[in-house]
Design an enzyme around this catalytic site. Structure first.
Site, PDB file in Angstrom:
ATOM      1  CE1 TYR A 158     -56.868 -42.983 -16.951  1.00  0.00           C
ATOM      2  CE2 TYR A 158     -55.425 -41.165 -17.526  1.00  0.00           C
ATOM      3  CZ  TYR A 158     -55.691 -42.514 -17.497  1.00  0.00           C
ATOM      4  OH  TYR A 158     -54.786 -43.400 -18.023  1.00  0.00           O
ATOM      5  CE  LYS A 188     -58.675 -43.862 -20.108  1.00  0.00           C
ATOM      6  NZ  LYS A 188     -57.655 -44.593 -19.658  1.00  0.00           N
TER       7      LYS A 188
END
Ligand SMILES: CC(=O)N[C@H](C=O)[C@@H](O)[C@H](O)[C@H](O)CO
Ligand SMILES: CC(=O)C(=O)O
Length: 320
Positions: A158, A188
């Site tokens: 992320y 992400k």
């Protein structure tokens, strides 16, 4: 009982994923904008899942992330929340991704192992941000240590440098990453650097997913080849963004832009008023009718008038 060894569903993550808010009790005295009582409210999760599915057409969730105020929650609270999300999502949501990043590697590993026990569909990890990794190599080693605590679970990095201050190029980080993290399945990507995004996508094998996280400019990321999106606003504009994605996929760029421009108009209005997780959460309460409560300190409770002004803007942009 759920078993640790149960094989995790490993289907490619695509389309829209809502980064969920954490339901918090709104009981207890609230003086000015300071909530005196802040307990997680597990009973809010079931109705929240039904709302996302029925009202937004969103079937995937990213829990305990930035929007979920994970870094303000205890490890125990994060476990209880992740467990309830997985339990209530069964048969309703397609995928539940649990964010497990903490400042401490030990806590992160504990949450990763727990996510495997509760049969989450994947885990995501942000870079630690107090002591920061000094290079892409160090960050890769940190992620490898986390992944080894849940080797059967699809693993996502992320990337959110605006919050972590860790500015490594993701393309550099993912060089050869599958050799050290066999469960690596994607990124992400919450940054406006479309060059780094594009380089990640062109490097990714077909079974990885690169999901974009700047809701204001998703269309640019789709043009670059993003496989989907994870964002806070998909909690309440998911139904519109599903149409944006369909329009993009059928080549109707005029329609896709029309929707993206509306979302930009809404968010630029909100950002001018001060758009933090507290405002975002109160806007969600107003738009959804759910009671997800206030945020937890240090995020401040949003003055009611501010969320109402953004809701009015929403109603004017998306009438009916
Ligand atoms: C920094 C941050 O939390 N970004 C979110 C997802 O990653 C986005 O969904 C934003 O909340 C959204 O783009 C509104 O600015
Ligand atoms: C937006 C997002 O992914 C998060 O809240 O963590």
């Amino acid at each position: 009982m759920m078993s640790i060894m149960a094989p995790a569903a490993d289907k490619k993550l695509t389309g829209l994923v809502a980064a969920t808010f954490t339901p918090i009790t709104s009981e207890g005295p609230i003086f000015f904008t300071f909530s005196q009582n802040s307990e997680i409210n597990l009973s809010g999760i079931g109705p929240y899942i039904d709302y996302l599915k029925e009202k937004q057409g969103v079937n995937k969730v990213f829990v305990n992330g930035t929007t979920g105020e994970s870094m303000s929650l205890s490890v125990e609270e994060r476990k209880l929340l992740a467990e309830e999300w997985c339990r209530k999502a069964k048969g309703k949501m397609d995928q539940v991704i649990v964010h497990v990043g903490c400042l401490s590697l030990k806590d992160t590993q504990e949450l990763a192992h727990h996510a495997a026990q509760i049969e989450a569909d994947g885990i995501a990890v942000i870079a630690p941000s107090f002591f920061k990794p000094s290079s892409a190599d160090v960050l890769r080693t940190f992620l490898q240590e986390v992944a080894s605590a849940a080797p059967t679970l699809p693993f996502y990095y992320y990337h959110v440098p605006s919050v972590t201050g860790v500015n490594v190029k993701v393309r550099e980080l993912i060089e050869g990453i599958e050799k050290v993290i066999p469960s690596f399945r994607g990124i992400k990507f919450t940054e406006s650097d479309l060059m780094d995004l594009g380089q990640c996508i062109s490097y990714s094998p077909p079974h990885w997913s690169v999901l974009y996280g700047v809701d204001e400019q998703l269309l640019g990321a789709l043009a670059m080849g993003a496989h989907g999106a994870v964002g806070s606003t998909y909690n309440y504009v998911g139904c519109h963004v599903n149409k944006l994605i369909s329009a993009f996929e059928t080549g109707d760029l005029v329609q896709a832009r029309t929707i993206q421009f509306k979302i930009q108009e809404l968010l630029s209005f909100a950002i001018k008023l001060g758009f933090d997780v507290g405002v975002n959460k109160q806007l969600m309460n107003e738009l959804s009718g759910l009671d997800l409560g206030p945020p937890r300190l240090p995020v401040m409770t949003c003055p009611a008038a501010r969320a109402l002004a953004i809701k009015q803007k929403y109603d004017s942009i998306f009438p009916e």
